[in-house]
Design a protein around this motif. Structure first.
Motif, PDB file in Angstrom:
ATOM      1  N   THR A  38       0.891  -1.211  -0.503  1.00 50.82           N
ATOM      2  CA  THR A  38      -0.164   0.120   0.074  1.00 50.82           C
ATOM      3  C   THR A  38       0.697   1.481  -0.107  1.00 50.82           C
ATOM      4  OG1 THR A  38       0.228   0.024   2.543  1.00 50.82           O
ATOM      5  CG2 THR A  38      -2.129  -0.691   1.585  1.00 50.82           C
ATOM      6  N   ILE A  40       3.185   4.683   0.329  1.00 54.01           N
ATOM      7  CA  ILE A  40       4.281   4.961  -0.312  1.00 54.01           C
ATOM      8  C   ILE A  40       5.332   3.633  -0.912  1.00 54.01           C
ATOM      9  CG2 ILE A  40       6.653   5.223  -0.398  1.00 54.01           C
ATOM     10  CD1 ILE A  40       4.895   7.729   2.142  1.00 54.01           C
ATOM     11  N   ASP A  59       6.277  -7.643   1.361  1.00 53.83           N
ATOM     12  CA  ASP A  59       4.892  -7.018   2.807  1.00 53.83           C
ATOM     13  C   ASP A  59       4.047  -8.436   3.095  1.00 53.83           C
ATOM     14  OD1 ASP A  59       3.950  -4.120   1.996  1.00 53.83           O
ATOM     15  OD2 ASP A  59       2.556  -4.916   3.583  1.00 53.83           O
ATOM     16  N   ARG A  60       3.736  -7.888   4.531  1.00 57.60           N
ATOM     17  CA  ARG A  60       3.100  -8.685   5.069  1.00 57.60           C
ATOM     18  C   ARG A  60       1.386  -8.834   4.371  1.00 57.60           C
ATOM     19  NH1 ARG A  60       3.347  -6.275  11.735  1.00 57.60           N
ATOM     20  NH2 ARG A  60       2.148  -5.008  10.920  1.00 57.60           N
ATOM     21  N   THR A  84       6.192 -11.630   2.883  1.00 58.98           N
ATOM     22  CA  THR A  84       6.904 -11.485   4.011  1.00 58.98           C
ATOM     23  C   THR A  84       6.902 -10.152   5.056  1.00 58.98           C
ATOM     24  OG1 THR A  84       9.311 -10.585   1.402  1.00 58.98           O
ATOM     25  CG2 THR A  84       9.537 -10.379   4.093  1.00 58.98           C
ATOM     26  N   ASP A  85       7.300 -11.054   6.107  1.00 60.80           N
ATOM     27  CA  ASP A  85       7.255 -10.377   7.604  1.00 60.80           C
ATOM     28  C   ASP A  85       9.393  -9.653   7.557  1.00 60.80           C
ATOM     29  OD1 ASP A  85       7.211  -9.190  10.335  1.00 60.80           O
ATOM     30  OD2 ASP A  85       6.484 -11.118  10.921  1.00 60.80           O
ATOM     31  N   VAL A  86       9.524  -8.205   8.187  1.00 57.69           N
ATOM     32  CA  VAL A  86      10.288  -7.607   7.753  1.00 57.69           C
ATOM     33  C   VAL A  86      10.881  -7.588   8.981  1.00 57.69           C
ATOM     34  CG1 VAL A  86      10.489  -6.413   5.747  1.00 57.69           C
ATOM     35  CG2 VAL A  86       9.427  -5.349   7.734  1.00 57.69           C
ATOM     36  N   VAL A 113      11.212   0.273   2.575  1.00 57.37           N
ATOM     37  CA  VAL A 113       9.417   0.794   3.264  1.00 57.37           C
ATOM     38  C   VAL A 113       8.879   0.943   4.396  1.00 57.37           C
ATOM     39  CG1 VAL A 113       7.402   3.072   1.516  1.00 57.37           C
ATOM     40  CG2 VAL A 113       9.792   1.596   0.785  1.00 57.37           C
ATOM     41  N   ALA A 164      12.151   7.014   6.526  1.00 55.59           N
ATOM     42  CA  ALA A 164      12.578   7.442   7.473  1.00 55.59           C
ATOM     43  C   ALA A 164      11.580   8.078   8.066  1.00 55.59           C
ATOM     44  CB  ALA A 164      14.097   8.320   7.998  1.00 55.59           C
ATOM     45  N   TYR A 178       8.036   5.966  17.611  1.00 54.42           N
ATOM     46  CA  TYR A 178       8.177   5.860  16.149  1.00 54.42           C
ATOM     47  C   TYR A 178       9.175   6.985  15.474  1.00 54.42           C
ATOM     48  CZ  TYR A 178       6.585   7.106  11.412  1.00 54.42           C
ATOM     49  OH  TYR A 178       6.442   7.037   9.689  1.00 54.42           O
ATOM     50  N   LYS A 182      12.946   6.042  13.363  1.00 55.07           N
ATOM     51  CA  LYS A 182      12.984   6.671  13.008  1.00 55.07           C
ATOM     52  C   LYS A 182      14.387   7.381  12.780  1.00 55.07           C
ATOM     53  CE  LYS A 182       9.533   5.412  10.054  1.00 55.07           C
ATOM     54  NZ  LYS A 182       9.841   5.109   8.666  1.00 55.07           N
ATOM     55  N   GLY A 209       6.994  14.045   5.023  1.00 53.87           N
ATOM     56  CA  GLY A 209       6.685  14.328   5.689  1.00 53.87           C
ATOM     57  C   GLY A 209       4.767  13.819   5.843  1.00 53.87           C
ATOM     58  N   ILE A 211       2.373  12.980   4.218  1.00 56.79           N
ATOM     59  CA  ILE A 211       1.705  12.369   3.562  1.00 56.79           C
ATOM     60  C   ILE A 211       0.117  11.463   3.087  1.00 56.79           C
ATOM     61  CG2 ILE A 211       2.708  10.191   1.164  1.00 56.79           C
ATOM     62  CD1 ILE A 211       4.148  12.978   2.026  1.00 56.79           C
ATOM     63  N   THR A 213      -1.409   8.667   2.793  1.00 57.19           N
ATOM     64  CA  THR A 213      -1.525   7.250   2.584  1.00 57.19           C
ATOM     65  C   THR A 213      -2.545   6.375   3.619  1.00 57.19           C
ATOM     66  OG1 THR A 213      -0.607   7.039   4.522  1.00 57.19           O
ATOM     67  CG2 THR A 213       1.149   7.516   1.949  1.00 57.19           C
ATOM     68  N   MET A 215      -2.061   4.901   6.461  1.00 57.06           N
ATOM     69  CA  MET A 215      -1.302   4.822   7.427  1.00 57.06           C
ATOM     70  C   MET A 215      -2.135   6.594   7.787  1.00 57.06           C
ATOM     71  SD  MET A 215       2.586   5.324   9.333  1.00 57.06           S
ATOM     72  CE  MET A 215       3.152   4.063   8.503  1.00 57.06           C
ATOM     73  N   THR A 216      -2.318   7.419   7.651  1.00 60.29           N
ATOM     74  CA  THR A 216      -2.888   9.095   8.151  1.00 60.29           C
ATOM     75  C   THR A 216      -3.995   8.675   7.505  1.00 60.29           C
ATOM     76  OG1 THR A 216      -1.836   9.774   6.010  1.00 60.29           O
ATOM     77  CG2 THR A 216      -0.708  10.102   7.350  1.00 60.29           C
TER      78      THR A 216
HETATM   79  N1  LIG Z   1       2.164   8.832   5.028  1.00 63.35           N
HETATM   80  C1  LIG Z   1       3.053   9.376   5.921  1.00 63.35           C
HETATM   81  O1  LIG Z   1       2.523  10.950   6.521  1.00 63.35           O
HETATM   82  C2  LIG Z   1       4.414   8.864   6.422  1.00 63.35           C
HETATM   83  C3  LIG Z   1       5.738  10.354   6.532  1.00 63.35           C
HETATM   84  C4  LIG Z   1       6.430  10.001   7.135  1.00 63.35           C
HETATM   85  C5  LIG Z   1       7.166   8.355   6.641  1.00 63.35           C
HETATM   86  N2  LIG Z   1       6.715   7.564   6.631  1.00 63.35           N
HETATM   87  C6  LIG Z   1       6.705   6.337   6.750  1.00 63.35           C
HETATM   88  O2  LIG Z   1       6.420   5.514   4.890  1.00 63.35           O
HETATM   89  C7  LIG Z   1       6.890   4.023   5.349  1.00 63.35           C
HETATM   90  C8  LIG Z   1       5.475   3.521   4.280  1.00 63.35           C
HETATM   91  O3  LIG Z   1       4.119   3.876   5.323  1.00 63.35           O
HETATM   92  P1  LIG Z   1       2.858   4.430   3.755  1.00 63.35           P
HETATM   93  O4  LIG Z   1       2.579   5.616   4.897  1.00 63.35           O
HETATM   94  O5  LIG Z   1       2.829   3.709   2.768  1.00 63.35           O
HETATM   95  O6  LIG Z   1       2.363   3.980   5.223  1.00 63.35           O
HETATM   96  P2  LIG Z   1       1.230   2.534   4.741  1.00 63.35           P
HETATM   97  O7  LIG Z   1       0.448   1.607   5.890  1.00 63.35           O
HETATM   98  O8  LIG Z   1       0.155   2.403   3.715  1.00 63.35           O
HETATM   99  O9  LIG Z   1       2.549   1.416   4.479  1.00 63.35           O
HETATM  100  C9  LIG Z   1       2.689   0.404   5.277  1.00 63.35           C
HETATM  101  C10 LIG Z   1       3.238  -0.653   4.399  1.00 63.35           C
HETATM  102  O10 LIG Z   1       4.506  -1.296   5.269  1.00 63.35           O
HETATM  103  C11 LIG Z   1       3.869  -2.964   5.633  1.00 63.35           C
HETATM  104  N3  LIG Z   1       4.111  -3.465   6.836  1.00 63.35           N
HETATM  105  C12 LIG Z   1       4.039  -3.164   8.219  1.00 63.35           C
HETATM  106  N4  LIG Z   1       4.125  -4.267   9.143  1.00 63.35           N
HETATM  107  C13 LIG Z   1       5.127  -4.817   8.240  1.00 63.35           C
HETATM  108  C14 LIG Z   1       6.073  -6.044   8.111  1.00 63.35           C
HETATM  109  N5  LIG Z   1       6.321  -6.453   9.237  1.00 63.35           N
HETATM  110  N6  LIG Z   1       6.154  -6.691   6.903  1.00 63.35           N
HETATM  111  C15 LIG Z   1       6.083  -6.279   6.234  1.00 63.35           C
HETATM  112  N7  LIG Z   1       5.466  -5.357   5.320  1.00 63.35           N
HETATM  113  C16 LIG Z   1       5.239  -4.207   6.626  1.00 63.35           C
HETATM  114  C17 LIG Z   1       2.140  -3.288   5.175  1.00 63.35           C
HETATM  115  O11 LIG Z   1       0.972  -3.886   5.617  1.00 63.35           O
HETATM  116  C18 LIG Z   1       1.825  -1.365   4.283  1.00 63.35           C
HETATM  117  O12 LIG Z   1       1.870  -1.691   3.449  1.00 63.35           O
HETATM  118  C19 LIG Z   1       7.050   4.291   6.405  1.00 63.35           C
HETATM  119  O13 LIG Z   1       7.944   3.608   6.522  1.00 63.35           O
HETATM  120  C20 LIG Z   1       6.286   5.331   7.265  1.00 63.35           C
HETATM  121  O14 LIG Z   1       6.606   5.258   8.121  1.00 63.35           O
HETATM  122  C21 LIG Z   1       5.143   7.676   6.013  1.00 63.35           C
END
Ligand SMILES: NC(=O)c1ccc[n+]([C@@H]2O[C@H](COP(=O)([O-])OP(=O)(O)OC[C@H]3O[C@@H](n4cnc5c(N)ncnc54)[C@H](O)[C@@H]3O)[C@@H](O)[C@H]2O)c1
Length: 283
Positions: A38, A40, A59-60, A84-86, A113, A164, A178, A182, A209, A211, A213, A215-216
């Protein structure tokens, strides 16, 4: 005469285009993207595929991962899916083996990511939440760097990119787990850059910053996934107001920074932090 000049000019323009295309091309390369189910990670995988890479999707979240694979194929790309579970070293080592096997014997780019967030004041932090966040965000990135480094050291080339967050540098309440994870990712990137530079391997960090997605989006959805529009507008307003550009970011904004760091365009850059954050943080 004039048309001859015009032809020469357009040939020059095409040559410049060709040079730029080569600098940003991932043609013939294999790129691992964790967290690519999902947000980013998904957009990064699609963008890498558009640049010509074979993408290894890790991804998991298996169902969503299959959707990313379909999106990659829809733009003409090639995807290899490796659930994968990272947070597990063994799983990440298996991912590297699968990527080498399925990616033509090479890994040119490894993007860490995957990430999770748990908000809470430090005094309220539970051991379960801390372990979960550090397990994915810090251990997961360390295992990714380790596996990528071993493959890339032998190949004497490669680019590792860790994601990060602005929260890794800007202190704010509720980010104890968190933000600390980071901050660790940022320092890890510099350490890996010093270890791997002599082998021609680069390691850089992208610190986004706010984004839009999943997560937010959880901030304005109820447990059933129903969007609270008023809450969304309020959160987006607050976040936009923190940016000189008065906006929040999109996954594309981050994916293009990732592409720059993945490609030869950034071949003189390592140990660096790119901050596509709308200007909310300018250290
Ligand atoms: N969205 C934001 O505002 C924002 C800002 C700064 C940094 N980030 C970082 O960007 C990255 C991507 O986040 P996003 O916003 O796309 O969120 P997201 O929740 O859409 O994506 C995160 C992905 O990581 C996967 N994941 C979680 N735990 C896992 C594991 N143990 N093994 C494998 N996969 C796993 C999830 O299934 C998901 O697909 C993250 O590292 C997040 O911290 C996001």
């Amino acid at each position: 005469m004039i048309s001859g000049l015009r032809d020469a000019a357009s040939q020059t323009t095409r040559a410049v285009h060709g040079e730029l295309a080569a600098a940003f091309s991932l043609e013939g390369r294999t790129a691992v993207v964790t967290g690519s189910a999902t947000g980013i990670g998904r957009q990064t995988a699609i963008t890498f595929a558009l640049a010509g890479a074979t993408v290894v999707l890790a991804d998991r979240a298996e169902e969503a991962l299959a959707e990313t694979a379909a999106a990659v194929e829809a733009v003409g790309g090639t995807a290899l899916v490796v659930p994968t579970d990272v947070s597990s070293k063994e799983a990440v080592d298996d991912l590297a083996r699968a990527a080498v096997r399925g990616g033509g014997g090479r890994i040119d780019v490894w993007a860490n990511v995957a990430g999770i967030i748990r908000n809470g004041l430090v005094m309220d932090l539970t051991e379960a939440d801390l372990d979960a966040v550090l397990g994915v965000n810090l251990k997961g990135v360390i295992w990714g760097c380790a596996a990528a480094s071993r493959v890339m050291k032998a190949a004497k080339r490669g680019s590792i990119i860790n994601v990060a967050s602005a929260g890794g540098e800007m202190p704010a309440p509720t980010l104890a787990a968190y933000g600390t994870s980071k901050a660790g990712v940022i320092q890890l990137g510099r350490i890996v850059a010093t270890e791997m530079g002599p082998y021609g391997v680069r390691c850089n960090t992208v610190a986004p910053g706010f984004i839009d997605t999943p997560m937010t989006q959880r901030g304005w959805m109820d447990a059933d996934g129903v969007v609270d529009d008023a809450r969304r507008a309020a959160i987006v307003d607050v976040r936009s107001a923190q940016s000189p550009l008065a906006t929040i970011g999109t996954p594309h904004d981050i994916a293009y920074a990732m592409l720059y760091l993945a490609a030869d365009a950034s071949k003189f850059m390592t140990g660096e932090v790119l901050r596509p954050n709308g200007g909310v943080h300018m250290p």
